[in-house]
Design a protein around this motif. Structure first.
Motif, mmCIF file in Angstrom:
data_model
loop_
_atom_site.group_PDB
_atom_site.id
_atom_site.type_symbol
_atom_site.label_atom_id
_atom_site.label_comp_id
_atom_site.label_asym_id
_atom_site.label_seq_id
_atom_site.Cartn_x
_atom_site.Cartn_y
_atom_site.Cartn_z
ATOM 1 N N ASP A 29 1.394 -1.579 -0.071
ATOM 2 C CA ASP A 29 -0.049 0.066 0.017
ATOM 3 C C ASP A 29 0.956 1.058 -0.345
ATOM 4 O O ASP A 29 0.154 2.333 -0.834
ATOM 5 C CB ASP A 29 -1.076 -0.326 1.457
ATOM 6 N N GLU A 30 1.943 1.411 0.674
ATOM 7 C CA GLU A 30 2.921 2.216 0.630
ATOM 8 C C GLU A 30 3.685 1.972 -0.795
ATOM 9 O O GLU A 30 3.655 3.799 -0.986
ATOM 10 C CB GLU A 30 3.960 2.829 1.744
ATOM 11 N N ALA A 31 3.821 1.293 -0.987
ATOM 12 C CA ALA A 31 4.372 1.397 -2.261
ATOM 13 C C ALA A 31 3.615 2.037 -3.500
ATOM 14 O O ALA A 31 4.028 2.913 -4.254
ATOM 15 C CB ALA A 31 4.726 0.692 -2.893
ATOM 16 N N ALA A 32 2.606 1.676 -3.629
ATOM 17 C CA ALA A 32 1.334 1.964 -4.575
ATOM 18 C C ALA A 32 1.266 3.910 -3.830
ATOM 19 O O ALA A 32 1.011 4.675 -5.398
ATOM 20 C CB ALA A 32 0.100 1.694 -3.859
ATOM 21 N N ALA A 36 2.415 5.755 -7.038
ATOM 22 C CA ALA A 36 0.953 6.587 -7.870
ATOM 23 C C ALA A 36 1.054 5.391 -8.576
ATOM 24 O O ALA A 36 -0.133 5.356 -9.384
ATOM 25 C CB ALA A 36 1.397 7.368 -8.118
ATOM 26 N N GLU A 37 0.592 3.836 -8.165
ATOM 27 C CA GLU A 37 -0.051 2.930 -8.969
ATOM 28 C C GLU A 37 -0.807 2.483 -8.192
ATOM 29 O O GLU A 37 -0.974 2.829 -6.727
ATOM 30 C CB GLU A 37 1.529 1.856 -9.075
ATOM 31 N N ASN A 38 -1.645 1.805 -8.742
ATOM 32 C CA ASN A 38 -2.718 0.916 -7.937
ATOM 33 C C ASN A 38 -2.088 -0.369 -7.363
ATOM 34 O O ASN A 38 -1.424 -1.083 -7.593
ATOM 35 C CB ASN A 38 -4.042 0.360 -8.857
ATOM 36 N N ALA A 39 -2.497 -0.611 -5.991
ATOM 37 C CA ALA A 39 -2.248 -1.547 -4.665
ATOM 38 C C ALA A 39 -2.399 -3.239 -5.557
ATOM 39 O O ALA A 39 -1.539 -4.496 -4.972
ATOM 40 C CB ALA A 39 -2.817 -1.114 -3.602
ATOM 41 N N ASP A 40 -3.502 -3.082 -6.286
ATOM 42 C CA ASP A 40 -4.431 -4.415 -6.546
ATOM 43 C C ASP A 40 -3.431 -5.112 -7.621
ATOM 44 O O ASP A 40 -3.249 -5.689 -8.020
ATOM 45 C CB ASP A 40 -5.866 -4.333 -6.719
ATOM 46 N N ILE A 42 -0.362 -3.721 -8.436
ATOM 47 C CA ILE A 42 0.642 -4.198 -8.348
ATOM 48 C C ILE A 42 0.927 -5.887 -7.600
ATOM 49 O O ILE A 42 1.898 -6.535 -7.608
ATOM 50 C CB ILE A 42 1.455 -3.257 -6.498
ATOM 51 N N ARG A 43 -0.277 -6.038 -7.182
ATOM 52 C CA ARG A 43 -0.001 -7.693 -6.458
ATOM 53 C C ARG A 43 -0.740 -8.720 -7.840
ATOM 54 O O ARG A 43 -0.037 -9.585 -7.720
ATOM 55 C CB ARG A 43 -1.215 -7.664 -5.353
ATOM 56 N N ALA A 44 -0.706 -7.915 -8.428
ATOM 57 C CA ALA A 44 -1.299 -8.778 -9.798
ATOM 58 C C ALA A 44 0.499 -8.786 -10.414
ATOM 59 O O ALA A 44 0.585 -9.994 -11.104
ATOM 60 C CB ALA A 44 -2.310 -8.040 -11.011
ATOM 61 N N TRP A 45 1.039 -7.986 -9.981
ATOM 62 C CA TRP A 45 2.649 -7.490 -10.776
ATOM 63 C C TRP A 45 3.280 -8.478 -9.921
ATOM 64 O O TRP A 45 4.616 -9.873 -10.765
ATOM 65 C CB TRP A 45 3.028 -6.326 -11.000
ATOM 66 N N GLN A 46 3.548 -9.025 -8.780
ATOM 67 C CA GLN A 46 3.731 -9.960 -8.110
ATOM 68 C C GLN A 46 3.062 -11.405 -8.576
ATOM 69 O O GLN A 46 4.528 -12.363 -8.674
ATOM 70 C CB GLN A 46 3.175 -9.997 -6.292
ATOM 71 N N SER A 47 2.181 -11.748 -8.429
ATOM 72 C CA SER A 47 2.156 -12.822 -9.290
ATOM 73 C C SER A 47 2.493 -13.569 -10.455
ATOM 74 O O SER A 47 2.708 -14.750 -10.936
ATOM 75 C CB SER A 47 0.112 -12.881 -9.338
ATOM 76 N N LEU A 48 2.918 -12.672 -11.789
ATOM 77 C CA LEU A 48 3.612 -12.567 -12.662
ATOM 78 C C LEU A 48 4.769 -13.022 -12.265
ATOM 79 O O LEU A 48 5.648 -12.925 -13.414
ATOM 80 C CB LEU A 48 3.673 -11.524 -13.471
ATOM 81 N N ALA A 49 5.607 -12.492 -11.007
ATOM 82 C CA ALA A 49 7.086 -12.622 -10.558
ATOM 83 C C ALA A 49 7.615 -11.486 -11.544
ATOM 84 O O ALA A 49 8.953 -11.866 -11.531
ATOM 85 C CB ALA A 49 7.602 -13.819 -11.526
ATOM 86 N N LEU A 50 7.053 -10.550 -11.158
ATOM 87 C CA LEU A 50 7.819 -9.635 -12.163
ATOM 88 C C LEU A 50 8.433 -8.753 -11.234
ATOM 89 O O LEU A 50 9.183 -7.558 -11.121
ATOM 90 C CB LEU A 50 7.191 -8.788 -12.430
#
Length: 264
Positions: A29-32, A36-40, A42-50
């Motif tokens: 959430d702090e990273a978002a 200025a990106e959406n937290a959801d 960011i979590r989706a990008w985590q799931s893509l191993a990015l």
């Protein structure tokens, strides 16, 4: 809306300790808020191993988030980016290293930034847009320094319109310098390696092997050529001063009158 992570200028979102190997981290959430990106997203990008997994992200992750968001807005979907990275190696790694600079750990709105340095919000926006930062949603600590410098120049007596011209020329000129450096390097170095039928991680490693040590040469080169240009410009300014006896002031402030003689 208050989008800063904590009070402007304070860095409460960053933590360090033995468990993190002294690498400072933020939550998703702090990273978002900082990027200025959406937290959801960011979590989706985590799931893509990015990005790294979990709720705590590193400074490197922050810059990767900025890069992923940028390429997504330019038409390369995160899923496609993940596929390319899986097949060709981590395409974001070197660009992440080059993008990490001090002063991006805390984000704030332009209104907060203007209040922070005591500048009228409208004047802050004038400088911000002149600097070519219209597409940067948030203001970081590194941005405040140059905005404070511009404000200080006004306090010394430089008119706003003159400061705006200087900021606009600096931003536009250095945009061209940076684009030339990166494009020429890409065409003459990276493409040469590609012509040698290198690909994937081997191609990126070869490119980075040349690029990484050269990045240390960029700022000294820019400073050197600016110093030389400054010297030439001041000599030309000396001529203007020496000709003042025969050239009355222009009726319009900021206007330079010149006579052009054509010889056939």
């Amino acid at each position: 809306m208050d989008i800063a992570v904590g009070p402007p200028g304070i860095d409460p979102g960053w933590r360090s300790g033995a468990a993190t190997g002294e690498r400072r981290i933020v939550t998703v959430d702090e990273a978002a808020a900082i990027t200025a990106e959406n937290a959801d997203d960011i979590r989706a990008w985590q799931s893509l191993a990015l990005l790294n997994e979990g709720e705590e992200l590193s400074r490197e992750d922050l810059e990767r988030i900025r890069l992923i968001g940028f390429v997504a807005r330019r038409g390369i979907a995160p899923a496609e980016l993940a596929r390319i990275c899986e097949e060709q190696g981590d395409m974001l790694a070197s660009f992440t290293r080059w993008g990490i600079t001090p002063g991006r750990e805390v984000a704030m709105s332009r209104e907060q930034a203007a209040a922070r340095i005591g500048v009228d919000p409208e004047l802050f926006d004038t400088f911000w847009f002149a600097a070519g930062l219209r597409d940067q949603a948030l203001v970081y600590e590194e941005d405040l320094g140059i905005m404070q410098a511009a404000n200080a120049a006004l306090a010394f007596g430089l008119p706003v319109e003159a400061m705006v011209q200087i900021v606009r020329v600096l931003a536009a000129s250095l945009d061209r310098v940076s684009e030339t450096m990166t494009r020429v390097f890409h065409l003459y170095v990276h493409e040469r390696f590609r012509a040698e039928v290198r690909s994937g991680a081997d191609l990126m490693a070869a490119t980075q092997g040349v690029a990484d040590p050269m990045t240390d040469l960029v700022e000294p080169a820019v400073v050197y050529f600016h110093r030389k240009a400054w010297e030439r410009a001041n000599r030309e300014d000396l001529l203007l001063h020496l000709m003042e006896e025969t050239t009355p002031p222009s009726e319009t402030i900021g206007e330079l009158v010149r006579t052009v003689l054509f010889v056939d």
